[in-house]
Design a protein around this motif. Structure first.
Motif, PDB file in Angstrom:
ATOM      1  N   LEU A   1      28.599 -36.494-134.177  1.00 23.41           N
ATOM      2  CA  LEU A   1      28.260 -35.551-132.891  1.00 23.41           C
ATOM      3  C   LEU A   1      26.716 -35.800-132.898  1.00 23.41           C
ATOM      4  CD1 LEU A   1      30.360 -32.429-133.295  1.00 23.41           C
ATOM      5  CD2 LEU A   1      30.465 -34.106-131.794  1.00 23.41           C
ATOM      6  N   GLU A   2      25.881 -35.992-133.571  1.00 27.21           N
ATOM      7  CA  GLU A   2      24.563 -36.252-133.658  1.00 27.21           C
ATOM      8  C   GLU A   2      24.335 -37.581-133.010  1.00 27.21           C
ATOM      9  OE1 GLU A   2      22.602 -33.780-134.264  1.00 27.21           O
ATOM     10  OE2 GLU A   2      24.092 -32.407-135.100  1.00 27.21           O
ATOM     11  N   ASP A   3      25.130 -38.390-133.560  1.00 29.46           N
ATOM     12  CA  ASP A   3      24.927 -39.923-132.728  1.00 29.46           C
ATOM     13  C   ASP A   3      25.360 -40.120-131.281  1.00 29.46           C
ATOM     14  OD1 ASP A   3      24.210 -40.435-135.323  1.00 29.46           O
ATOM     15  OD2 ASP A   3      25.690 -41.757-135.835  1.00 29.46           O
ATOM     16  N   GLY A   4      25.665 -38.837-130.841  1.00 30.84           N
ATOM     17  CA  GLY A   4      25.966 -38.995-129.268  1.00 30.84           C
ATOM     18  C   GLY A   4      27.454 -38.807-128.672  1.00 30.84           C
TER      19      GLY A   4
ATOM     20  N   ASP B   1      31.027 -37.284-127.975  1.00 34.43           N
ATOM     21  CA  ASP B   1      31.269 -35.944-127.477  1.00 34.43           C
ATOM     22  C   ASP B   1      32.646 -35.467-128.243  1.00 34.43           C
ATOM     23  OD1 ASP B   1      32.715 -35.749-124.263  1.00 34.43           O
ATOM     24  OD2 ASP B   1      32.676 -37.157-125.750  1.00 34.43           O
TER      25      ASP B   1
ATOM     26  N   HIS C   1      19.862 -29.494-132.167  1.00 38.70           N
ATOM     27  CA  HIS C   1      21.214 -29.881-131.754  1.00 38.70           C
ATOM     28  C   HIS C   1      22.480 -28.739-131.948  1.00 38.70           C
ATOM     29  CE1 HIS C   1      20.137 -34.404-131.453  1.00 38.70           C
ATOM     30  NE2 HIS C   1      19.785 -33.714-130.381  1.00 38.70           N
TER      31      HIS C   1
ATOM     32  N   ILE D   1      21.932 -25.988-129.625  1.00 36.74           N
ATOM     33  CA  ILE D   1      22.521 -26.284-128.249  1.00 36.74           C
ATOM     34  C   ILE D   1      23.894 -26.212-128.288  1.00 36.74           C
ATOM     35  CG2 ILE D   1      22.521 -27.997-126.473  1.00 36.74           C
ATOM     36  CD1 ILE D   1      19.572 -28.728-127.202  1.00 36.74           C
TER      37      ILE D   1
ATOM     38  N   VAL E   1      25.102 -22.920-128.016  1.00 39.42           N
ATOM     39  CA  VAL E   1      25.119 -22.225-126.809  1.00 39.42           C
ATOM     40  C   VAL E   1      26.236 -22.945-125.681  1.00 39.42           C
ATOM     41  CG1 VAL E   1      23.714 -22.098-124.574  1.00 39.42           C
ATOM     42  CG2 VAL E   1      22.466 -22.003-127.014  1.00 39.42           C
ATOM     43  N   HIS E   2      26.518 -23.978-125.866  1.00 41.41           N
ATOM     44  CA  HIS E   2      27.427 -24.770-125.097  1.00 41.41           C
ATOM     45  C   HIS E   2      28.689 -23.959-125.330  1.00 41.41           C
ATOM     46  CE1 HIS E   2      25.384 -28.915-124.098  1.00 41.41           C
ATOM     47  NE2 HIS E   2      24.707 -27.833-123.729  1.00 41.41           N
TER      48      HIS E   2
ATOM     49  N   LEU F   1      15.989 -21.129-125.590  1.00 42.37           N
ATOM     50  CA  LEU F   1      16.579 -22.086-124.888  1.00 42.37           C
ATOM     51  C   LEU F   1      15.599 -22.638-123.955  1.00 42.37           C
ATOM     52  CD1 LEU F   1      20.022 -20.722-123.447  1.00 42.37           C
ATOM     53  CD2 LEU F   1      19.389 -23.092-124.026  1.00 42.37           C
TER      54      LEU F   1
ATOM     55  N   MET G   1      15.201 -26.531-123.530  1.00 38.94           N
ATOM     56  CA  MET G   1      15.333 -27.125-122.301  1.00 38.94           C
ATOM     57  C   MET G   1      14.239 -28.018-122.000  1.00 38.94           C
ATOM     58  SD  MET G   1      17.503 -24.554-119.883  1.00 38.94           S
ATOM     59  CE  MET G   1      16.712 -25.203-118.603  1.00 38.94           C
ATOM     60  N   SER G   2      13.195 -27.653-122.343  1.00 43.48           N
ATOM     61  CA  SER G   2      11.969 -28.282-121.549  1.00 43.48           C
ATOM     62  C   SER G   2      11.936 -29.666-122.486  1.00 43.48           C
ATOM     63  CB  SER G   2      10.831 -27.467-122.116  1.00 43.48           C
ATOM     64  OG  SER G   2      10.357 -27.240-123.242  1.00 43.48           O
TER      65      SER G   2
ATOM     66  N   SER H   1      14.548 -31.346-123.610  1.00 41.37           N
ATOM     67  CA  SER H   1      15.516 -32.145-123.130  1.00 41.37           C
ATOM     68  C   SER H   1      15.267 -32.880-121.729  1.00 41.37           C
ATOM     69  CB  SER H   1      16.939 -31.494-123.043  1.00 41.37           C
ATOM     70  OG  SER H   1      17.102 -30.938-124.318  1.00 41.37           O
TER      71      SER H   1
ATOM     72  N   HIS I   1      24.342 -27.876-119.662  1.00 46.05           N
ATOM     73  CA  HIS I   1      24.912 -28.598-120.716  1.00 46.05           C
ATOM     74  C   HIS I   1      24.347 -29.970-120.287  1.00 46.05           C
ATOM     75  CE1 HIS I   1      28.468 -26.014-121.623  1.00 46.05           C
ATOM     76  NE2 HIS I   1      27.451 -25.319-121.828  1.00 46.05           N
TER      77      HIS I   1
ATOM     78  N   LEU J   1      22.048 -31.045-118.881  1.00 35.50           N
ATOM     79  CA  LEU J   1      20.428 -31.138-119.011  1.00 35.50           C
ATOM     80  C   LEU J   1      19.983 -31.290-120.583  1.00 35.50           C
ATOM     81  CD1 LEU J   1      18.651 -31.476-116.699  1.00 35.50           C
ATOM     82  CD2 LEU J   1      18.037 -28.932-116.777  1.00 35.50           C
ATOM     83  N   THR J   2      20.946 -30.552-121.352  1.00 35.06           N
ATOM     84  CA  THR J   2      20.638 -30.472-122.542  1.00 35.06           C
ATOM     85  C   THR J   2      21.427 -31.166-123.802  1.00 35.06           C
ATOM     86  OG1 THR J   2      22.065 -28.390-122.889  1.00 35.06           O
ATOM     87  CG2 THR J   2      19.691 -28.226-122.423  1.00 35.06           C
TER      88      THR J   2
ATOM     89  N   HIS K   1      23.417 -34.480-125.583  1.00 34.70           N
ATOM     90  CA  HIS K   1      22.778 -35.858-125.721  1.00 34.70           C
ATOM     91  C   HIS K   1      23.991 -36.813-125.758  1.00 34.70           C
ATOM     92  CE1 HIS K   1      23.219 -34.714-129.744  1.00 34.70           C
ATOM     93  NE2 HIS K   1      23.055 -36.008-130.364  1.00 34.70           N
ATOM     94  N   SER K   2      25.075 -36.512-125.320  1.00 32.16           N
ATOM     95  CA  SER K   2      26.297 -37.517-125.204  1.00 32.16           C
ATOM     96  C   SER K   2      25.985 -38.371-124.127  1.00 32.16           C
ATOM     97  CB  SER K   2      27.548 -36.651-124.734  1.00 32.16           C
ATOM     98  OG  SER K   2      27.550 -36.060-123.314  1.00 32.16           O
TER      99      SER K   2
ATOM    100  N   CYS L   1      12.325 -23.633-116.370  1.00 31.43           N
ATOM    101  CA  CYS L   1      12.976 -23.353-117.741  1.00 31.43           C
ATOM    102  C   CYS L   1      13.237 -21.628-118.036  1.00 31.43           C
ATOM    103  CB  CYS L   1      12.226 -23.997-118.796  1.00 31.43           C
ATOM    104  SG  CYS L   1      12.217 -25.682-118.850  1.00 31.43           S
TER     105      CYS L   1
ATOM    106  N   SER M   1      16.821 -20.362-118.191  1.00 29.53           N
ATOM    107  CA  SER M   1      17.335 -19.819-119.294  1.00 29.53           C
ATOM    108  C   SER M   1      17.688 -18.403-119.363  1.00 29.53           C
ATOM    109  CB  SER M   1      16.267 -20.058-120.697  1.00 29.53           C
ATOM    110  OG  SER M   1      15.405 -19.194-120.488  1.00 29.53           O
TER     111      SER M   1
ATOM    112  N   MET N   1      26.077 -16.236-120.845  1.00 25.52           N
ATOM    113  CA  MET N   1      26.434 -16.270-122.243  1.00 25.52           C
ATOM    114  C   MET N   1      26.958 -14.885-122.463  1.00 25.52           C
ATOM    115  SD  MET N   1      23.489 -18.227-124.402  1.00 25.52           S
ATOM    116  CE  MET N   1      23.763 -17.022-125.776  1.00 25.52           C
TER     117      MET N   1
END
Lengths: 209, 209, 209, 209
Positions: free
Chosen positions: A29-32, A34, A109, A112, A115-116, A177, A181-182, A184, B116, B118-119, B121-122, B170, B174, B181
């Motif tokens: 997941l860290e590697d991108g 999903d 990550h 985030i 939060v997702h 957040l 966000m800033s 990203s 999502h 925006l934040t 990294h997929s 931002c 947020s 949330m």
DNA sequence: AATGAATGAGTTTTCATTCAT
DNA sequence: TATGAATGAAAACTCATTCAT
């Protein structure tokens, strides 16, 4: 083995191969990748175990990923809890948090992702949320971790005590957040995280004091 | 047909079958599917077109979904822009937004999806972000839509003007996300969105005034 | 239009669009595609006509390709016939042939293609062979073209006349094939075409005189 | 399993399922299919294995077919080599070859397929040629098999030694191919293979002695 | 007669899951 | 328990052919 993993076992009860599976999932997941795009073969290969072994511990791929994510969130937030408790004051706690999120991509990550999971309405997130309400996860639930911190700070008189703790949790989340966000969105508008950090810090303290 | 769709065509240039595809994708996402789990057959069936037709306009499934999401975000935010501009003051704009997000599930999901994208990294989010920076998308880019609102409010003296506009964007995002949330976290601790709304409203105004 | 193309029409009776189709097919084959891998869209695009138009003249893709190949073989061998008849002696005819095959990649490929069609047992080759036995193709059939040359040479006393003409055709083919194989196999064993040409020339003349 | 099949593994290292795949491909080719028209489902069904299994050993359909053809050519030519070495003289070797090709349809097809691969310039043939130059294939490469025979005959003084061995290989190949062409051309002019055989025999010996 | 967008049957290919070892 | 080769159901994708214009 008796039953399959649920994702909320205590750390000590988790067999070593399962830990390897969890690490592999998080790594991917860290590697991108999903969540729904992960492949069992990729997971077991990265974990260094046989493909069949994963099915000794889990019922399905979805289960593997959900348990790994739940495990990961718990690990990160329980570590966070320990660290936060070492800080002397609320101010230092918030400062330490922001520094940590700046330093550790991994934790960022995770935050985030959390939060997702809290906000989207996919089947996957629903199942992770469901697991997170199961004992013994609850005490590491991010909402509770922050809730505890805030309650104690209020008791110590460092922050106002007229607000419901849930509101204050939201304030902290929202601040963090904003900060993340800033980071990203650096691609689309130019601010560097270092510049933003003091703003966020002020914003959180200002709202809660 | 010349080239394949890019997702940033002007509305009038989008062939009717492509619009049907976009609607189908968004519909499926609203129903709880997640982006990488969508099936081409499900999309074309819902769109009422042949499976091959999708490939007349797009190169791959990933492309179909990414273009649909980009299109959707643009549609929602350009409509939002028009509506926000009708509001007289910054206060009313924020109030109107919170009301809107409470009422319209559709917009709420779009907003969440945007955050999502925006934040995280997929690969998928990366490709959507890339498309969103392409003209003629930019003027509907959520960051710009809110950026404009904030700039004008600052000019009118309604909010402070010492903060970078990006940071303020931002903050608004947020704040809104925090509000959303709360819907998902009802499961773990009891805050009802209605209770939180005025708090979020205050918090956003407080941070920016 | 009345009926569909058969591939054995006289040149003058072939509609211009069909000629474009034939050229496109041959061009694609020269570029390294193989007969059954050709795509109708590639053919019509290269021909500069609409995809539907191909079906005005042919019943199926297989038909298009088979007719084009038959047409091509006929064109090349009828031109060859005219040129060979201009040469004064058998010796000069063979010499001219070898020079031509060295110079013109196009003709070489056509010759090789013809040999493949004569030897393999795929459905495609079977259908091309069948077309080649249909009038008015026969007089351009490679076997007849060479047969005529050889018969006349025998009559002129330039070559022996005790052998059945069919055997002599085989001898010529075999010689030409030896030469062309050597060109194609340069990759695996090192001879240059120029070195081989005189050997082949001698071999053919020697066997037939 | 480590890597995918390359088509040049030693016989003993080829897994049984791969052998079944090779046999199925060759069988289908013998039945008149052409290389690019083969279906994976037809191959695996004939091999009696699951469709997915083919992809455990190969990356694509093209790979399956190319490897099978390479394997087949090697098998046939290594057997041929053993048999030819048993013959006492060059004359007997050529005689034995012609008899064999008359008797064994299987070998005949293999021989023709090899010549096609040597001479045409499709992507498929290119990839097969490439594989055939890879060790440990080389010693069974048809050109080498015949080259060895010819070298030894030249050493024994049975054939002339002033010609490059490569040219002699081409002469033998084209003689044999000419013979086989006669089978296919029976449709257009009447020579029976039996009549042609002694002529081809004489022609090859004549050219090389 | 000419077109090319639309189609869907038929491919290739993937990959979660099983099961014999 | 652990494995990974084998599987086939289900997915992505292709492309010959049709047909409304």
């Amino acid at each position: 083995m008796m039953g399959k993993m649920t994702g909320v076992e205590e750390y000590e009860q988790i067999p070593p191969k399962v830990l390897k599976i969890y690490e592999a999932v998080i790594g991917l997941l860290e590697d991108g990748a999903d969540a729904s795009g992960l492949r069992v073969s990729a997971i077991t290969q990265r974990a260094g175990i046989g493909k069949g072994t994963a099915y000794e511990y889990f019922d399905s791929k979805e289960d593997i990923v959900a348990c790994a994510v739940v495990f990961h969130i718990r690990q990160i937030f329980s570590a966070l809890q320990r660290e936060l408790q070492k800080q002397e004051s609320f101010e230092k706690q918030i400062g330490w948090l922001l520094d940590k999120l700046e330093r550790e991509t991994f934790d960022k990550h995770c935050f985030i992702r959390f939060v997702h999971i809290l906000t989207d309405h996919s089947e996957f997130s629903r199942s992770v949320r469901q697991k997170m309400t199961t004992e013994p996860f609850a005490k590491y639930h991010p909402v509770n971790v922050f809730g505890d911190i805030l309650k104690r700070s209020a008791e110590r008189g460092e922050i106002r005590s007229d607000l419901p703790v849930e509101f204050m949790v939201c304030t902290v989340f929202s601040g963090l957040l904003t900060y993340m966000m800033s980071v990203s969105t650096q691609e689309c508008f130019q601010i560097r995280p270092e510049e933003l950090k003091p703003y966020v810090y002020q914003q959180i303290l200002h709202a809660l004091r």
